[in-house]
Design a protein around this motif. Structure first.
Motif, short mmCIF file in Angstrom:
data_model
loop_
_atom_site.label_atom_id
_atom_site.label_comp_id
_atom_site.label_asym_id
_atom_site.label_seq_id
_atom_site.Cartn_x
_atom_site.Cartn_y
_atom_site.Cartn_z
N PHE A 9 0.83 -1.19 0.00
CA PHE A 9 0.00 0.00 0.00
C PHE A 9 0.87 1.24 0.00
CE2 PHE A 9 -2.64 -3.18 2.18
CZ PHE A 9 -3.78 -3.13 1.39
N ARG A 14 -3.17 3.79 2.34
CA ARG A 14 -3.40 3.30 3.69
C ARG A 14 -4.33 4.24 4.46
NH1 ARG A 14 -0.16 -0.71 5.72
NH2 ARG A 14 1.52 -1.42 4.35
N LEU A 71 0.11 7.16 10.43
CA LEU A 71 0.46 5.77 10.16
C LEU A 71 1.37 5.17 11.22
CD1 LEU A 71 0.95 5.81 6.28
CD2 LEU A 71 -1.06 5.16 7.61
N SER A 75 -0.08 1.87 13.29
CA SER A 75 0.64 0.60 13.19
C SER A 75 1.04 0.05 14.55
CB SER A 75 1.90 0.78 12.32
OG SER A 75 1.56 1.23 11.04
N TYR A 130 -6.06 -4.19 11.71
CA TYR A 130 -5.15 -3.46 10.82
C TYR A 130 -3.72 -3.53 11.34
CZ TYR A 130 -2.70 0.37 8.56
OH TYR A 130 -1.76 1.11 7.87
N PHE A 134 -2.65 -5.78 8.36
CA PHE A 134 -2.32 -4.88 7.25
C PHE A 134 -1.04 -4.10 7.48
CE2 PHE A 134 -6.89 -5.52 6.75
CZ PHE A 134 -6.96 -5.83 5.39
N ALA A 135 -0.65 -3.92 8.74
CA ALA A 135 0.59 -3.20 9.02
C ALA A 135 1.77 -4.15 9.15
CB ALA A 135 0.44 -2.39 10.31
N HIS A 165 6.21 1.14 6.94
CA HIS A 165 5.94 0.08 5.97
C HIS A 165 6.92 0.12 4.80
CE1 HIS A 165 2.32 0.02 8.32
NE2 HIS A 165 2.01 1.23 7.93
#
Length: 464
Positions: A9, A14, A71, A75, A130, A134-135, A165
């Motif tokens: 992403f 994100r 972010l 995360s 997440y 996703f993180a 990321h």
């Protein structure tokens, strides 16, 4: 292409993902609660669909203030819990207190509790999912650098610290005079002849060119980069990547070619934008001064007890086009704080009085500057005005420092909401990068973003 690239992403993607699924998870939770508990307060139908729009706006607005879309925070499972609690609480409270746009307050108080729990639980489980999934490194962006060996450590640190990321897996040494690998970093040195193979085998998302030595880009390397480009891989220049990730202008890498990378925002000459900004500055300043008058008795009492001296003080600062003006502030330091000469203010400055520390943390010490804004010396948003002695000192080692003065200094700014006090010359360089980013990208959207971050700083009591 023999192997599909892994999913990753972009930063903006994100943030969009977080905003959309925050709203979806909350609405889904309220829908399920309505079915299970016969929850009548928040019924979603064609006649009251605008309730969902209002809730979504509130959620995104309050979430922005409390860093739900930062972010780094999103995360981290522990950091994001604090943001979830604050966002859920304020969103529910605001929603309940605006029955003109939202449902009438329920007569059953239990429904208010159910409403809050539904919002909190939805955000909590989605954000834990997440942070956990996703993180994870599975969705990280994998890149390789083409750079000089001596730059590697600094470049990798700048990129990976800006985006959790972002992963630099390897580098191609473009400095032919220095061919030894850097063993201090877990970054593999890639032979030019194996570049294409490494990119394909490691699912690299993009190649970042950061070399300042053009002779390091050999014909063989150039041809391999062309082949990668033809195969759909992204090749980007480092200053562009750095700017997108950190929201700063990397002046230390662009040298005398600075203005090739620094087109000023058209908003700086846009008369409509400037007139609208000035209009809102006047409204904002008058409102701020009225609020200041309401809390002035408390400040006077605190000053008598904690400061024991004059309430106000003025200091010469550099404004737009290098013109000086006198800034007005509440005094936060002891008398004769600079009897040995001017020095940078620091975090936990020992010269600050007990009440001065409270005013700094809450940013109340800067409220008199609304007068400077009304006079036109300052703006609400812009680089913080610095003292002439420090401007001269910093400009000697930073050729682009005085570029900050092309616009009015501000009460708050992009550097202030992203970085702490500039205690050293190195700190001033970082703040300069943020200030130049604002001047380059100045817009209504960025102004609103700064206002949100400033509210977050004040409400979370994180002033310096």
């Amino acid at each position: 292409m023999s192997k599909l690239k892994d999913i990753h992403f972009e930063v903006s993607e994100r943030k969009i993902l977080l905003r959309i699924f925050d709203v979806i998870s909350v609405l889904l939770s309220l829908y399920l609660v309505g079915i299970v508990f016969k929850f009548n307060y928040f019924n979603i139908s064609m006649t009251n669909f605008y309730w969902t729009i209002v809730l979504g706006i509130y959620l995104n607005f309050i979430g922005s203030v409390f860093e739900m879309y930062n972010l780094q925070v999103a995360s981290n499972q522990f950091q994001v819990i604090k943001s979830i609690i604050l966002t859920s609480s304020i969103t529910v409270l605001l929603y309940l207190l605006t029955p003109v746009y939202t449902p009438l307050l329920p007569t059953n108080r239990l429904q208010i509790v159910i409403f809050y729990i539904a919002v909190f639980v939805a955000l909590f489980f989605w954000r834990m999912l997440y942070a956990r999934f996703f993180a994870s490194s599975r969705f990280a962006k994998k890149v390789i650098l083409i750079c000089d060996k001596e730059q590697l450590k600094e470049l990798v640190h700048a990129l990976e610290s800006a985006d959790p990321h972002y992963r630099v897996l390897g580098f191609v040494n473009s400095d032919s005079a220095n061919i030894k690998a850097n063993d201090s970093l877990k970054v593999k040195k890639i032979d030019i002849n194996n570049l294409e193979e490494f990119v394909k085998n490691n699912s690299i998302s993009e190649v970042v060119i950061a070399s300042q030595k053009t002779d390091g880009i050999t014909v063989d390397l150039y041809n391999q980069l062309i082949h990668l480009l033809e195969n759909g891989y992204i090749i980007r220049e480092y200053t562009q990547v750095y700017e997108n990730l950190t929201h700063r202008i990397p002046v230390q890498y662009v040298s005398r070619d600075f203005y090739r990378y620094f087109p000023f925002s058209r908003s700086n000459q846009n008369h409509f934008y400037l007139v609208m900004v000035r209009f809102f500055e006047i409204i904002f300043s008058i409102t701020g001064l009225l609020v200041g008058l309401l809390i002035l008795p408390l400040i006077l009492i605190g000053n008598v007890i904690g400061n024991r001296g004059k309430l106000f003080y003025t200091q010469e600062r550099v404004g737009k086009n290098g013109k000086t003006f006198n800034i007005l502030k509440y005094r936060t330091m002891v008398n004769n704080a600079e009897k040995e000469g001017a020095v940078f203010a620091t975090t936990n400055d020992s010269r600050a009085t007990p009440f001065g520390k409270i005013m700094r943390k809450s940013r109340m010490d800067e409220m008199p500057q609304f007068i400077n804004i009304l006079k036109g010396d300052m703006a609400v948003i812009g680089p913080r005005p610095e003292r002439p002695i420090f401007v001269n000192e910093i400009a000697e080692v930073m050729p682009f420092y005085e570029t900050r003065h092309v616009i009015k200094p501000g009460l708050t700014g992009w550097a202030q909401v992203n970085y702490s006090y500039g205690e050293t010359i190195d700190d001033s360089l970082i703040k300069l990068q943020y200030d130049l980013y604002y001047i380059k990208h100045r817009s209504i959207f960025l102004d609103v973003n700064i206002i949100f971050k400033t509210l977050s700083t004040v409400l979370l009591y994180r002033g310096q």
